[in-house]
Scaffold this active site. Structure first.
Site, PDB file in Angstrom:
ATOM      1  N   LYS A   1     105.453 -52.384 -43.678  1.00  0.00           N
ATOM      2  CA  LYS A   1     105.896 -52.692 -42.299  1.00  0.00           C
ATOM      3  C   LYS A   1     106.781 -53.943 -42.301  1.00  0.00           C
ATOM      4  O   LYS A   1     106.500 -54.939 -41.630  1.00  0.00           O
ATOM      5  CB  LYS A   1     104.702 -52.861 -41.364  1.00  0.00           C
ATOM      6  CG  LYS A   1     103.912 -51.565 -41.176  1.00  0.00           C
ATOM      7  CD  LYS A   1     102.888 -51.669 -40.093  1.00  0.00           C
ATOM      8  CE  LYS A   1     102.071 -50.401 -39.986  1.00  0.00           C
ATOM      9  NZ  LYS A   1     101.226 -50.129 -41.188  1.00  0.00           N
TER      10      LYS A   1
ATOM     11  N   THR B   1     115.835 -61.170 -46.630  1.00  0.00           N
ATOM     12  CA  THR B   1     114.464 -61.065 -47.154  1.00  0.00           C
ATOM     13  C   THR B   1     114.037 -59.602 -47.208  1.00  0.00           C
ATOM     14  O   THR B   1     113.403 -59.158 -48.176  1.00  0.00           O
ATOM     15  CB  THR B   1     113.496 -61.905 -46.287  1.00  0.00           C
ATOM     16  OG1 THR B   1     114.021 -63.224 -46.184  1.00  0.00           O
ATOM     17  CG2 THR B   1     112.112 -61.957 -46.886  1.00  0.00           C
TER      18      THR B   1
ATOM     19  N   ASP C   1     111.390 -58.837 -41.475  1.00  0.00           N
ATOM     20  CA  ASP C   1     111.934 -60.175 -41.738  1.00  0.00           C
ATOM     21  C   ASP C   1     113.449 -60.160 -41.513  1.00  0.00           C
ATOM     22  O   ASP C   1     114.003 -59.180 -41.014  1.00  0.00           O
ATOM     23  CB  ASP C   1     111.555 -60.597 -43.172  1.00  0.00           C
ATOM     24  CG  ASP C   1     111.293 -62.097 -43.283  1.00  0.00           C
ATOM     25  OD1 ASP C   1     112.155 -62.874 -42.825  1.00  0.00           O
ATOM     26  OD2 ASP C   1     110.247 -62.473 -43.826  1.00  0.00           O
TER      27      ASP C   1
HETATM   28  O1  O7M Z   1      93.295 -42.929 -40.623  1.00  0.00           O
HETATM   29  P1  O7M Z   1      93.101 -44.418 -40.561  1.00  0.00           P
HETATM   30  O2  O7M Z   1      92.988 -44.926 -39.180  1.00  0.00           O
HETATM   31  O3  O7M Z   1      92.018 -44.924 -41.457  1.00  0.00           O
HETATM   32  O4  O7M Z   1      94.411 -45.058 -41.212  1.00  0.00           O
HETATM   33  C1  O7M Z   1      95.654 -44.986 -40.609  1.00  0.00           C
HETATM   34  C2  O7M Z   1      96.718 -45.531 -41.509  1.00  0.00           C
HETATM   35  O5  O7M Z   1      97.957 -45.497 -40.816  1.00  0.00           O
HETATM   36  C3  O7M Z   1      96.496 -46.974 -41.930  1.00  0.00           C
HETATM   37  O6  O7M Z   1      97.071 -47.141 -43.214  1.00  0.00           O
HETATM   38  C4  O7M Z   1      97.300 -47.768 -40.914  1.00  0.00           C
HETATM   39  O7  O7M Z   1      97.763 -48.984 -41.438  1.00  0.00           O
HETATM   40  C5  O7M Z   1      98.475 -46.816 -40.659  1.00  0.00           C
HETATM   41  N1  O7M Z   1      99.088 -46.926 -39.332  1.00  0.00           N
HETATM   42  C6  O7M Z   1      98.335 -46.850 -38.199  1.00  0.00           C
HETATM   43  O8  O7M Z   1      97.121 -46.592 -38.239  1.00  0.00           O
HETATM   44  N2  O7M Z   1      98.933 -47.032 -36.983  1.00  0.00           N
HETATM   45  C7  O7M Z   1     100.248 -47.262 -36.837  1.00  0.00           C
HETATM   46  O9  O7M Z   1     100.728 -47.399 -35.719  1.00  0.00           O
HETATM   47  C8  O7M Z   1     101.049 -47.287 -37.986  1.00  0.00           C
HETATM   48  C9  O7M Z   1     100.466 -47.045 -39.214  1.00  0.00           C
HETATM   49  C10 O7M Z   1     101.349 -46.817 -40.307  1.00  0.00           C
HETATM   50  O10 O7M Z   1     101.121 -46.114 -41.245  1.00  0.00           O
HETATM   51  O11 O7M Z   1     102.536 -47.361 -40.192  1.00  0.00           O
HETATM   52  C11 O7M Z   1     103.484 -47.071 -41.138  1.00  0.00           C
END
Ligand code: O7M
Length: 211
Positions: free
Chosen positions: A60, A67, A63
């Site tokens: 995610k 960077t 920056d």
């Molecule tokens: O199924 P979970 O809830 O255990 O995991 C969900 C995964 O998706 C976890 O790696 C989160 O960091 C990611 N995620 C979200 O849950 N919500 C978001 O809005 C965005 C993400 C994500 O993957 O963003 C790229």
């Protein structure tokens, strides 16, 4: 076909590899984020290369352009196939990630709207729509949009057209697999798979969306 992407948020190399290996026949890609990479380092890509699945770096990134570029160079040099970046930092910053991804024949996805309850505090009043438009304008390969709010996915689909939408929030966060699967290109699932007693069996059940 809707892809099933495993969010491998398991901060333990041995356990992560075991889960990845057992789930591999039922999934289309593995998403690696901070929980795993901060405990193992970027070399986890070498260990995960076995099943030959695409590896998505979910850092995610948010920056300044320079960077972002340096982060993405490290990501792709480590062997990742795709990267996820935030769009709210602006088009120059997002474009830096997308350009590096494409220069490595990889992909870049932009987070348009998040899945947790607090996301509505800032991703509202047209913000997610503007980020989705930015993703299209910057030639991202797709966006991330919430399985917890299918109506928002429908709205964002109107903006991104045929670009990929990958959607987290199924299961542990309350999103419904059947509702979201028909709206998106891929569903990102973490805990419902890796925290199950039998992760491979859980992945196999969820893999019904791949048909
Ligand atoms: O199924 P979970 O809830 O255990 O995991 C969900 C995964 O998706 C976890 O790696 C989160 O960091 C990611 N995620 C979200 O849950 N919500 C978001 O809005 C965005 C993400 C994500 O993957 O963003 C790229």
């Amino acid at each position: 076909m809707t892809e099933l992407i495993l969010a491998l948020d398991v901060p333990d190399r041995k356990r992560a590899l075991k889960i990845a290996e057992s789930c591999a026949p039922f999934i289309d890609a593995i998403k690696v984020g901070y929980p795993l990479v901060l405990s193992t380092g970027l070399s986890i890509t070498e260990d995960l290369a076995g099943p030959g699945l695409p590896l998505i770096a979910d850092f995610k990134i948010a920056d300044i352009p320079n960077t972002n570029r340096l982060i993405c160079e490290a990501v792709f040099s480590a062997g990742f196939d795709a990267v996820i970046a935030h769009g709210f930092v602006g088009s120059d910053a997002a474009r830096a990630c997308i350009e590096v991804a494409h220069s490595h024949s990889g992909s870049a996805y932009i987070v348009a709207e998040m899945s947790h309850p607090g996301a509505t505090e800032f991703f509202h009043d047209g913000v997610a729509e503007r980020i989705a438009k930015l993703a299209v304008a910057c030639r991202a390969d797709g966006i991330i949009a919430p399985a917890t709010r299918p109506e928002r996915v429908v709205r964002l689909r109107q903006i991104v057209g045929e670009k990929a939408i990958y959607s987290p929030g199924v299961g542990a966060q309350g999103g419904d697999l059947d509702t979201i699967a028909g709206l998106v290109d891929g569903v990102i699932v973490g805990r419902s798979i890796y925290a199950a007693d039998d992760p491979a069996a859980a992945a196999e059940r969820l893999s019904c969306i791949r048909r």
